[in-house]
Design a protein around this motif. Structure first.
Motif, PDB file in Angstrom:
ATOM      1  N   PRO A  23       1.238  -1.320   0.094  1.00 57.49           N
ATOM      2  CA  PRO A  23       0.106   0.113   0.041  1.00 57.49           C
ATOM      3  C   PRO A  23       0.734   1.025  -0.108  1.00 57.49           C
ATOM      4  O   PRO A  23       2.055   1.247   0.249  1.00 57.49           O
ATOM      5  CB  PRO A  23      -0.798   0.179   1.638  1.00 57.49           C
ATOM      6  CG  PRO A  23      -1.077  -1.580   1.587  1.00 57.49           C
ATOM      7  CD  PRO A  23       0.412  -2.103   1.244  1.00 57.49           C
ATOM      8  N   PRO A  24      -0.234   2.225  -0.636  1.00 60.41           N
ATOM      9  CA  PRO A  24       0.762   3.268  -0.250  1.00 60.41           C
ATOM     10  C   PRO A  24       1.544   4.122   1.309  1.00 60.41           C
ATOM     11  O   PRO A  24       0.999   3.948   2.181  1.00 60.41           O
ATOM     12  CB  PRO A  24       0.205   4.698  -1.236  1.00 60.41           C
ATOM     13  CG  PRO A  24      -1.480   4.356  -1.152  1.00 60.41           C
ATOM     14  CD  PRO A  24      -1.286   2.748  -0.604  1.00 60.41           C
ATOM     15  N   TRP A  25       2.697   4.805   1.283  1.00 62.25           N
ATOM     16  CA  TRP A  25       3.108   5.149   2.150  1.00 62.25           C
ATOM     17  C   TRP A  25       3.730   4.510   2.967  1.00 62.25           C
ATOM     18  O   TRP A  25       4.027   4.011   4.248  1.00 62.25           O
ATOM     19  CB  TRP A  25       3.006   6.190   2.528  1.00 62.25           C
ATOM     20  CG  TRP A  25       2.453   7.374   2.500  1.00 62.25           C
ATOM     21  CD1 TRP A  25       3.508   8.696   1.693  1.00 62.25           C
ATOM     22  CD2 TRP A  25       1.390   7.526   1.469  1.00 62.25           C
ATOM     23  NE1 TRP A  25       2.502   9.631   1.447  1.00 62.25           N
ATOM     24  CE2 TRP A  25       1.451   9.167   1.419  1.00 62.25           C
ATOM     25  CE3 TRP A  25       0.421   7.364   1.440  1.00 62.25           C
ATOM     26  CZ2 TRP A  25       0.225   9.704   0.327  1.00 62.25           C
ATOM     27  CZ3 TRP A  25      -1.417   8.013   0.995  1.00 62.25           C
ATOM     28  CH2 TRP A  25      -1.059   8.999   0.817  1.00 62.25           C
ATOM     29  N   ALA A  26       3.910   2.671   2.647  1.00 63.02           N
ATOM     30  CA  ALA A  26       4.801   1.542   3.205  1.00 63.02           C
ATOM     31  C   ALA A  26       6.401   1.818   3.171  1.00 63.02           C
ATOM     32  O   ALA A  26       6.855   2.635   2.693  1.00 63.02           O
ATOM     33  CB  ALA A  26       4.503   0.250   2.126  1.00 63.02           C
ATOM     34  N   LEU A  27       6.669   0.822   4.836  1.00 60.07           N
ATOM     35  CA  LEU A  27       8.062   1.001   4.650  1.00 60.07           C
ATOM     36  C   LEU A  27       8.296   0.117   3.832  1.00 60.07           C
ATOM     37  O   LEU A  27       7.626  -0.269   3.065  1.00 60.07           O
ATOM     38  CB  LEU A  27       8.249   0.542   6.458  1.00 60.07           C
ATOM     39  CG  LEU A  27       7.703   1.055   7.444  1.00 60.07           C
ATOM     40  CD1 LEU A  27       8.072   0.735   8.866  1.00 60.07           C
ATOM     41  CD2 LEU A  27       7.810   2.903   7.327  1.00 60.07           C
ATOM     42  N   ALA A  85       3.207   7.998   5.945  1.00 60.22           N
ATOM     43  CA  ALA A  85       2.812   9.374   5.535  1.00 60.22           C
ATOM     44  C   ALA A  85       3.208  10.489   6.515  1.00 60.22           C
ATOM     45  O   ALA A  85       3.034  11.010   6.859  1.00 60.22           O
ATOM     46  CB  ALA A  85       1.236   9.572   5.283  1.00 60.22           C
ATOM     47  N   GLY A  86       4.539  11.048   5.534  1.00 63.68           N
ATOM     48  CA  GLY A  86       5.066  11.583   6.138  1.00 63.68           C
ATOM     49  C   GLY A  86       5.005  13.461   5.267  1.00 63.68           C
ATOM     50  O   GLY A  86       4.248  13.051   4.484  1.00 63.68           O
ATOM     51  N   LYS A  87       5.066  14.560   5.517  1.00 68.83           N
ATOM     52  CA  LYS A  87       4.982  15.773   5.798  1.00 68.83           C
ATOM     53  C   LYS A  87       5.546  16.118   3.948  1.00 68.83           C
ATOM     54  O   LYS A  87       6.803  15.600   4.047  1.00 68.83           O
ATOM     55  CB  LYS A  87       5.220  17.001   6.372  1.00 68.83           C
ATOM     56  CG  LYS A  87       4.648  18.396   5.368  1.00 68.83           C
ATOM     57  CD  LYS A  87       4.934  19.423   6.163  1.00 68.83           C
ATOM     58  CE  LYS A  87       4.075  20.376   5.169  1.00 68.83           C
ATOM     59  NZ  LYS A  87       4.009  21.487   6.429  1.00 68.83           N
ATOM     60  N   GLY A  88       5.011  16.022   2.277  1.00 68.31           N
ATOM     61  CA  GLY A  88       5.907  15.851   1.930  1.00 68.31           C
ATOM     62  C   GLY A  88       6.192  14.743   0.946  1.00 68.31           C
ATOM     63  O   GLY A  88       6.826  14.576  -0.004  1.00 68.31           O
TER      64      GLY A  88
END
Length: 159
Positions: A23-27, A85-88
């Motif tokens: 999934p998106p923003w996965a480690l 999900a980190g900023k940017g």
């Protein structure tokens, strides 16, 4: 070295396999597998239902089912920290690529992928006397997968 790694080495496959699309923003894969508890919450909340748990309960993304809208619901639902999900921070670095089974490359007019691309990353430059074939602008492509599920010949992949 695991037996799988040894087998790959013996058969001349030196590069690490990328593994399934998470999934998106996965480690990164190793960190993801360590952190993911296989709770299935990300699967339940995905509004486009592209996240499944058919890989031993571990979530994967299947773009043949639809596209990612980058809504972040999966990240919000993930309590284990496997999705962050980190900023940017980009959700992932995958981009679309058109394969040889593309209907336009076979001389058949088709522009479904471009019609589905909200980012206008897919263009069909004119070609004198021939059907225009798609070109993907990697700077505009978000890797959302809208083109993958729309392609009638399954010629588009994200990598």
């Amino acid at each position: 070295m695991t037996s799988s790694s040894r087998r790959n080495f013996l058969f001349g496959r030196f590069s690490k396999s990328k593994g399934p699309q998470r999934p998106p923003w996965a480690l990164a894969e190793d960190g993801f597998l360590e952190a993911c508890t296989r709770c299935g919450e990300c699967v339940k909340v995905c509004p486009t239902q592209i996240i499944s748990d058919r890989e031993n309960g571990c979530p994967i993304v299947d773009f043949t089912e639809g596209e990612c809208t980058f809504c972040g619901e999966c990240v919000t639902a993930c309590k284990s920290g496997a999705l962050v999900a980190g900023k940017g921070q980009l959700p992932w670095t995958i981009r679309a690529a058109v394969g040889e089974f593309c209907l336009a490359k076979q001389g058949i007019e088709c522009r479904v992928c471009a019609d589905r691309c909200a980012e206008n990353a897919i263009h069909f430059p004119p070609q004198a006397g021939r059907i225009s074939v798609p070109e993907i602008d990697p700077d505009r492509c978000t890797g959302c997968g809208a083109c993958v599920s729309a392609c009638p010949s399954r010629a588009i992949a994200l990598d």
